[in-house]
Design a protein around this motif. Structure first.
Motif, short mmCIF file in Angstrom:
data_model
loop_
_atom_site.label_atom_id
_atom_site.label_comp_id
_atom_site.label_asym_id
_atom_site.label_seq_id
_atom_site.Cartn_x
_atom_site.Cartn_y
_atom_site.Cartn_z
N ALA A 66 -27.74 -52.34 -2.77
CA ALA A 66 -27.85 -51.87 -1.98
C ALA A 66 -29.31 -51.21 -1.35
CB ALA A 66 -27.08 -51.38 -0.21
N GLY A 67 -29.05 -50.44 -2.96
CA GLY A 67 -30.44 -49.70 -3.32
C GLY A 67 -30.02 -48.02 -3.50
N GLU A 68 -29.05 -48.11 -3.33
CA GLU A 68 -28.17 -46.34 -3.94
C GLU A 68 -28.08 -46.11 -4.88
OE1 GLU A 68 -25.09 -42.97 -2.11
OE2 GLU A 68 -24.25 -45.31 -1.81
N PRO A 69 -28.69 -44.91 -5.32
CA PRO A 69 -28.93 -43.88 -6.99
C PRO A 69 -27.74 -44.40 -7.32
CG PRO A 69 -30.03 -43.08 -5.53
CD PRO A 69 -29.20 -43.65 -3.92
N ILE A 70 -27.32 -44.53 -8.09
CA ILE A 70 -26.58 -43.73 -9.25
C ILE A 70 -25.68 -42.76 -8.66
CG2 ILE A 70 -25.48 -43.77 -10.90
CD1 ILE A 70 -25.03 -46.67 -10.58
N ALA A 71 -26.37 -41.72 -9.51
CA ALA A 71 -26.23 -40.35 -9.13
C ALA A 71 -25.35 -39.80 -7.33
CB ALA A 71 -27.14 -39.24 -9.39
N TYR A 72 -25.69 -40.76 -6.50
CA TYR A 72 -25.29 -39.87 -5.53
C TYR A 72 -23.73 -40.99 -5.28
CZ TYR A 72 -29.98 -38.74 -3.18
OH TYR A 72 -30.59 -37.10 -2.86
N ILE A 73 -23.46 -42.24 -5.74
CA ILE A 73 -22.55 -42.73 -5.97
C ILE A 73 -21.40 -41.85 -6.23
CG2 ILE A 73 -21.01 -45.07 -6.35
CD1 ILE A 73 -24.19 -45.97 -6.15
N VAL A 74 -21.59 -41.55 -7.70
CA VAL A 74 -21.07 -41.16 -8.63
C VAL A 74 -20.51 -39.26 -8.44
CG1 VAL A 74 -20.99 -42.72 -10.47
CG2 VAL A 74 -22.12 -40.11 -10.86
N GLY A 75 -21.32 -39.15 -7.98
CA GLY A 75 -21.78 -37.54 -7.39
C GLY A 75 -21.69 -36.83 -8.59
N ARG A 76 -22.79 -36.84 -9.64
CA ARG A 76 -22.69 -35.73 -10.28
C ARG A 76 -23.81 -36.36 -11.18
NH1 ARG A 76 -18.22 -38.62 -11.74
NH2 ARG A 76 -18.57 -40.27 -13.06
N ARG A 77 -24.71 -35.64 -12.30
CA ARG A 77 -25.57 -35.30 -12.70
C ARG A 77 -26.10 -34.75 -13.70
NH1 ARG A 77 -30.84 -38.83 -12.94
NH2 ARG A 77 -29.53 -40.37 -11.71
N ALA A 78 -26.04 -35.23 -14.58
CA ALA A 78 -25.60 -34.33 -16.26
C ALA A 78 -27.70 -34.15 -16.70
CB ALA A 78 -25.23 -34.63 -17.53
N PHE A 79 -27.42 -32.17 -16.55
CA PHE A 79 -28.68 -31.27 -17.14
C PHE A 79 -28.43 -30.20 -18.19
CE2 PHE A 79 -32.30 -28.94 -15.81
CZ PHE A 79 -33.02 -29.73 -16.36
N TRP A 80 -29.25 -30.35 -19.07
CA TRP A 80 -29.26 -30.13 -20.25
C TRP A 80 -27.67 -29.32 -20.89
CZ3 TRP A 80 -32.79 -28.38 -23.12
CH2 TRP A 80 -33.12 -27.68 -24.00
N THR A 81 -27.12 -28.73 -20.53
CA THR A 81 -25.28 -28.40 -20.75
C THR A 81 -24.71 -28.87 -19.80
OG1 THR A 81 -26.71 -25.79 -20.57
CG2 THR A 81 -26.74 -26.88 -23.01
N ILE A 82 -25.66 -28.82 -19.12
CA ILE A 82 -24.26 -28.34 -17.44
C ILE A 82 -24.46 -29.84 -16.76
CG2 ILE A 82 -25.04 -26.07 -16.93
CD1 ILE A 82 -26.97 -27.13 -15.39
N GLU A 83 -23.15 -29.59 -15.98
CA GLU A 83 -23.16 -31.65 -15.12
C GLU A 83 -23.71 -30.86 -13.64
OE1 GLU A 83 -21.21 -35.12 -15.29
OE2 GLU A 83 -19.67 -33.59 -14.66
N LEU A 84 -23.77 -31.56 -12.75
CA LEU A 84 -24.00 -30.86 -12.05
C LEU A 84 -23.72 -31.78 -10.49
CD1 LEU A 84 -28.13 -29.89 -12.34
CD2 LEU A 84 -26.09 -27.91 -11.74
N GLU A 85 -23.14 -31.31 -9.55
CA GLU A 85 -23.10 -31.95 -7.71
C GLU A 85 -23.78 -32.74 -7.65
OE1 GLU A 85 -20.72 -31.68 -3.69
OE2 GLU A 85 -20.02 -30.13 -5.29
N VAL A 86 -24.08 -33.75 -6.98
CA VAL A 86 -25.23 -33.53 -6.27
C VAL A 86 -24.99 -34.92 -5.14
CG1 VAL A 86 -27.20 -33.40 -8.38
CG2 VAL A 86 -25.49 -35.72 -8.41
N GLY A 87 -26.05 -35.30 -4.05
CA GLY A 87 -25.99 -36.29 -3.17
C GLY A 87 -26.66 -36.47 -2.45
N PRO A 88 -26.25 -36.92 -0.87
CA PRO A 88 -27.63 -37.58 -0.42
C PRO A 88 -28.18 -36.02 -0.10
CG PRO A 88 -26.22 -39.39 0.23
CD PRO A 88 -25.48 -38.06 -0.96
N GLY A 89 -30.13 -35.89 0.64
CA GLY A 89 -30.53 -34.40 0.60
C GLY A 89 -30.88 -33.47 -0.92
N VAL A 90 -30.49 -34.28 -2.01
CA VAL A 90 -30.73 -33.08 -2.88
C VAL A 90 -31.63 -34.14 -3.82
CG1 VAL A 90 -28.78 -31.27 -2.69
CG2 VAL A 90 -28.60 -33.42 -4.29
N LEU A 91 -32.56 -33.87 -4.47
CA LEU A 91 -33.29 -34.03 -5.27
C LEU A 91 -32.32 -34.18 -7.38
CD1 LEU A 91 -36.81 -35.34 -6.11
CD2 LEU A 91 -36.58 -33.12 -7.37
N ILE A 92 -32.37 -35.24 -7.75
CA ILE A 92 -31.62 -35.78 -8.39
C ILE A 92 -32.04 -35.52 -9.91
CG2 ILE A 92 -30.52 -38.09 -9.85
CD1 ILE A 92 -30.94 -39.29 -7.17
N PRO A 93 -31.41 -35.06 -10.62
CA PRO A 93 -31.93 -34.04 -11.63
C PRO A 93 -32.74 -34.62 -12.64
CG PRO A 93 -30.14 -32.35 -11.11
CD PRO A 93 -30.51 -33.88 -10.13
#
Length: 276
Positions: A66-93
């Motif tokens: 349906a188009g929902e980004p992977i990062a929103y579905i799984v609730g996280r995204r890796a960036f540099w040396t860390i992993e961030l919680e993400v979801g609707p309302g924030v820009l995905i790293p």
């Protein structure tokens, strides 16, 4: 009754379904399967593909279809040396933004910044990556969205960085006093009528994406703010949209800053590097 599928069969079927929704359908299917199983993708690929498909997998695939980004579905995204919680309302790293951290590392070399400012921090992406890199520093993240700041605070707590990271609701640098050794910023820079993938345009916050007809509105504001906040010997690293360096750099050099650029892995001049 639908016959039970193995993990191997379910992955193949999901990849076929996601072909029209994603440029990376097999990768997406694997990430969703790993999430459904509660494991990471590496373990999935080394695991038991002939085991039965978990019940949670099909609803996740439907959300991605349906188009929902992977990062929103799984609730996280890796960036540099860390992993961030993400979801609707924030820009995905995105990996492109890591170019700003690379530029800062190159500038400081064996030194370390003591004070860091991240304007438009979102879920804390650049600030927390920098603080993880330089654990002796203190940082402030500013964002116009309370929703984004809630993610940033949770990420700081989970990463053990809450004691050195403050977050504040604000309109760019309005009301702030420097100086800061390192200023980071990934502003909106997309033209209002630009064509974007469905999972970006329909899901990610437009306030973090679009910056007027030419994509430069926020750069014009930032250009008036950076020099007074930057400590001599420090650096400001500002993300650029592809092809924007020639239009953006003069906005800052007109305010007395020296400007250089750093390219991302695709060869785009992705980071504007500003010094006094």
């Amino acid at each position: 009754m639908t016959p039970e599928l193995s993990i191997r069969e379910a992955l193949a079927a999901a990849a076929r379904r996601l072909t029209s929704a994603s440029a990376t359908p097999r990768l997406d299917a694997e990430l969703l399967m790993a999430h459904a199983l509660g494991i990471d993708r590496d373990r999935l690929l080394l695991g038991c593909p002939d085991a039965a498909e978990p019940p949670a997998f099909a609803p996740l695939v439907a959300r991605r279809e349906a188009g929902e980004p992977i990062a929103y579905i799984v609730g996280r995204r890796a960036f540099w040396t860390i992993e961030l919680e993400v979801g609707p309302g924030v820009l995905i790293p995105r990996p492109d933004s890591e170019t700003l951290i690379e530029a800062a590392l190159l500038h400081f070399g064996k030194r370390a910044p003591e004070t860091i400012l991240d304007l438009g921090t979102g879920p804390g992406t650049l600030l927390l990556a920098a603080l993880d890199q330089w654990p002796g520093a203190r940082g402030l993240g500013v964002d116009a969205s309370e929703e984004a700041l809630a993610y940033a605070r949770r990420n700081a707590e989970r990463l053990g960085l809450a004691a050195c990271a403050d977050f504040r609701l604000g309109d760019w640098a309005d009301g702030l006093a420097g100086p800061y050794d390192l200023i980071l910023c990934n502003p909106p820079y997309i033209e209002a009528d630009a064509e974007l993938p469905r999972d970006v345009r329909e899901w990610e916050p437009h306030g973090a994406l679009f910056a007027g007809r030419d994509g430069l509105d926020d750069y014009r504001r930032l250009a008036t703010m950076i020099a007074p906040l930057l400590r001599p010997g420090g650096v400001a690293c500002i993300e650029l949209g592809a092809g924007q360096a020639g239009a953006v750099a003069p906005l800052f050099t007109a305010r007395g800053l020296n400007a250089a650029t750093r390219a991302d892995l695709a060869g785009h001049r992705r980071c504007l590097v500003l010094t006094l």
